[in-house]
Design a protein around this motif. Structure first.
Motif, mmCIF file in Angstrom:
data_model
loop_
_atom_site.group_PDB
_atom_site.id
_atom_site.type_symbol
_atom_site.label_atom_id
_atom_site.label_comp_id
_atom_site.label_asym_id
_atom_site.label_seq_id
_atom_site.Cartn_x
_atom_site.Cartn_y
_atom_site.Cartn_z
ATOM 1 N N SER A 17 0.896 -1.130 0.153
ATOM 2 C CA SER A 17 0.183 -0.014 -0.217
ATOM 3 C C SER A 17 0.738 1.103 0.072
ATOM 4 O O SER A 17 1.936 1.270 0.428
ATOM 5 C CB SER A 17 -1.148 0.045 1.162
ATOM 6 N N LEU A 18 0.317 2.115 -0.732
ATOM 7 C CA LEU A 18 0.870 3.606 -0.430
ATOM 8 C C LEU A 18 -0.095 4.695 -0.456
ATOM 9 O O LEU A 18 -1.190 4.550 -0.964
ATOM 10 C CB LEU A 18 1.603 3.609 -1.873
ATOM 11 N N ARG A 19 0.163 5.729 0.190
ATOM 12 C CA ARG A 19 -0.817 7.068 0.067
ATOM 13 C C ARG A 19 -0.065 8.199 -0.599
ATOM 14 O O ARG A 19 0.897 8.676 -0.079
ATOM 15 C CB ARG A 19 -1.216 7.273 1.463
ATOM 16 N N LEU A 20 -0.556 8.668 -1.669
ATOM 17 C CA LEU A 20 -0.391 9.773 -1.977
ATOM 18 C C LEU A 20 -0.993 11.015 -1.423
ATOM 19 O O LEU A 20 -2.321 11.049 -1.275
ATOM 20 C CB LEU A 20 -0.525 9.864 -3.762
ATOM 21 N N SER A 21 -0.289 12.257 -1.756
ATOM 22 C CA SER A 21 -0.864 13.347 -1.064
ATOM 23 C C SER A 21 -0.563 14.405 -2.273
ATOM 24 O O SER A 21 0.235 14.557 -2.833
ATOM 25 C CB SER A 21 -0.239 14.105 0.198
ATOM 26 N N CYS A 22 -1.656 15.441 -2.237
ATOM 27 C CA CYS A 22 -1.355 16.425 -3.295
ATOM 28 C C CYS A 22 -1.860 17.781 -2.396
ATOM 29 O O CYS A 22 -3.203 18.042 -2.121
ATOM 30 C CB CYS A 22 -2.398 16.425 -4.393
ATOM 31 N N ALA A 23 -0.850 18.824 -2.134
ATOM 32 C CA ALA A 23 -1.347 19.731 -1.382
ATOM 33 C C ALA A 23 -1.383 21.045 -2.465
ATOM 34 O O ALA A 23 -0.653 21.325 -3.141
ATOM 35 C CB ALA A 23 -0.101 20.242 -0.450
ATOM 36 N N ALA A 24 -2.609 21.835 -2.270
ATOM 37 C CA ALA A 24 -3.050 22.887 -3.121
ATOM 38 C C ALA A 24 -2.917 24.258 -2.570
ATOM 39 O O ALA A 24 -2.996 24.238 -1.243
ATOM 40 C CB ALA A 24 -4.347 22.560 -3.582
ATOM 41 N N SER A 25 -2.738 25.202 -3.173
ATOM 42 C CA SER A 25 -2.482 26.543 -3.000
ATOM 43 C C SER A 25 -3.831 27.199 -3.138
ATOM 44 O O SER A 25 -4.823 26.614 -3.719
ATOM 45 C CB SER A 25 -1.394 27.368 -3.570
ATOM 46 N N GLY A 26 -4.091 28.417 -2.509
ATOM 47 C CA GLY A 26 -5.321 29.247 -2.713
ATOM 48 C C GLY A 26 -6.238 29.064 -1.600
ATOM 49 O O GLY A 26 -6.246 28.044 -0.831
ATOM 50 N N ARG A 27 -7.372 29.766 -1.644
ATOM 51 C CA ARG A 27 -8.398 29.887 -0.624
ATOM 52 C C ARG A 27 -9.607 29.153 -1.176
ATOM 53 O O ARG A 27 -10.558 29.059 -0.470
ATOM 54 C CB ARG A 27 -8.603 31.445 -0.279
ATOM 55 N N THR A 28 -9.885 28.694 -2.283
ATOM 56 C CA THR A 28 -10.950 28.187 -3.032
ATOM 57 C C THR A 28 -10.850 26.663 -3.246
ATOM 58 O O THR A 28 -11.599 26.260 -4.065
ATOM 59 C CB THR A 28 -11.246 29.081 -4.316
ATOM 60 N N PHE A 29 -9.869 26.171 -2.739
ATOM 61 C CA PHE A 29 -9.761 24.377 -3.011
ATOM 62 C C PHE A 29 -11.105 23.916 -2.780
ATOM 63 O O PHE A 29 -11.201 22.810 -3.640
ATOM 64 C CB PHE A 29 -8.706 24.380 -1.664
ATOM 65 N N SER A 30 -11.817 24.376 -1.788
ATOM 66 C CA SER A 30 -13.014 23.475 -1.629
ATOM 67 C C SER A 30 -13.902 23.493 -2.798
ATOM 68 O O SER A 30 -14.889 22.887 -2.809
ATOM 69 C CB SER A 30 -13.675 23.870 -0.297
ATOM 70 N N SER A 31 -13.833 24.590 -3.626
ATOM 71 C CA SER A 31 -14.536 24.590 -4.811
ATOM 72 C C SER A 31 -14.284 23.791 -5.972
ATOM 73 O O SER A 31 -15.102 23.809 -7.175
ATOM 74 C CB SER A 31 -14.917 26.004 -5.146
ATOM 75 N N TYR A 32 -13.056 23.294 -5.904
ATOM 76 C CA TYR A 32 -12.446 22.547 -7.193
ATOM 77 C C TYR A 32 -12.780 20.994 -6.986
ATOM 78 O O TYR A 32 -12.773 20.421 -5.960
ATOM 79 C CB TYR A 32 -11.109 22.701 -7.395
ATOM 80 N N SER A 33 -13.084 20.407 -8.070
ATOM 81 C CA SER A 33 -13.045 19.091 -8.429
ATOM 82 C C SER A 33 -11.640 18.854 -8.495
ATOM 83 O O SER A 33 -10.628 19.305 -8.905
ATOM 84 C CB SER A 33 -13.695 18.505 -9.462
ATOM 85 N N MET A 34 -11.149 17.567 -7.719
ATOM 86 C CA MET A 34 -9.798 17.049 -7.832
ATOM 87 C C MET A 34 -9.645 15.779 -8.478
ATOM 88 O O MET A 34 -10.452 14.968 -8.368
ATOM 89 C CB MET A 34 -9.130 17.087 -6.451
ATOM 90 N N GLY A 35 -8.529 15.431 -9.168
ATOM 91 C CA GLY A 35 -8.367 14.228 -10.027
ATOM 92 C C GLY A 35 -7.009 13.653 -9.795
ATOM 93 O O GLY A 35 -5.791 14.589 -9.460
#
Length: 118
Positions: A17-35
């Motif tokens: 198993s492995l867990r990948l992380s993706c850290a995002a900048s900005g204040r509107t992260f919650s409004s985006y779809s992520m893939g």
């Protein structure tokens, strides 16, 4: 504008198993779809998983039941938990942000290498 930075890749044995992380900048992260997408040498980029702003999830058939995408809006981070890894999962994994979970993604991270040995 969104800046994305992936981490968590590495070398694991098949079945691991492995867990990948993706850290995002900005204040509107919650409004985006992520893939999450992946690309192996000599192959085209393929869709892996996506999560909408409302936390609906979508998976490629090849990873369904093994991978789980999630997000922590307080940390501006999206995760990909990968279980029961197979050698064919070996690829560079990229995080992406867009408006619709099954639409065009506008912002991309640099990628993190995942290698699964047999």
């Amino acid at each position: 504008q969104v800046q994305l930075v992936e981490s968590g890749g590495g070398l694991v044995q098949a079945g691991g198993s492995l867990r990948l992380s993706c850290a995002a900048s900005g204040r509107t992260f919650s409004s985006y779809s992520m893939g999450w997408f992946r690309q192996a040498p000599g192959e085209e980029r393929e869709f892996v998983a996506a999560i909408s702003s409302g936390r609906s999830t979508y998976y490629a058939d090849s990873v369904k039941g093994r991978f789980t995408i999630s997000r922590d809006n307080a940390k501006n981070t999206v995760y990909l938990q990968m279980n029961s890894l197979k050698p064919e999962d070996t690829a560079v994994y990229h995080c992406a942000a867009g408006y619709l979970p099954r639409g065009v993604y506008d912002y991309w991270g640099q990628g993190t290498q995942v290698t699964v040995s047999s």
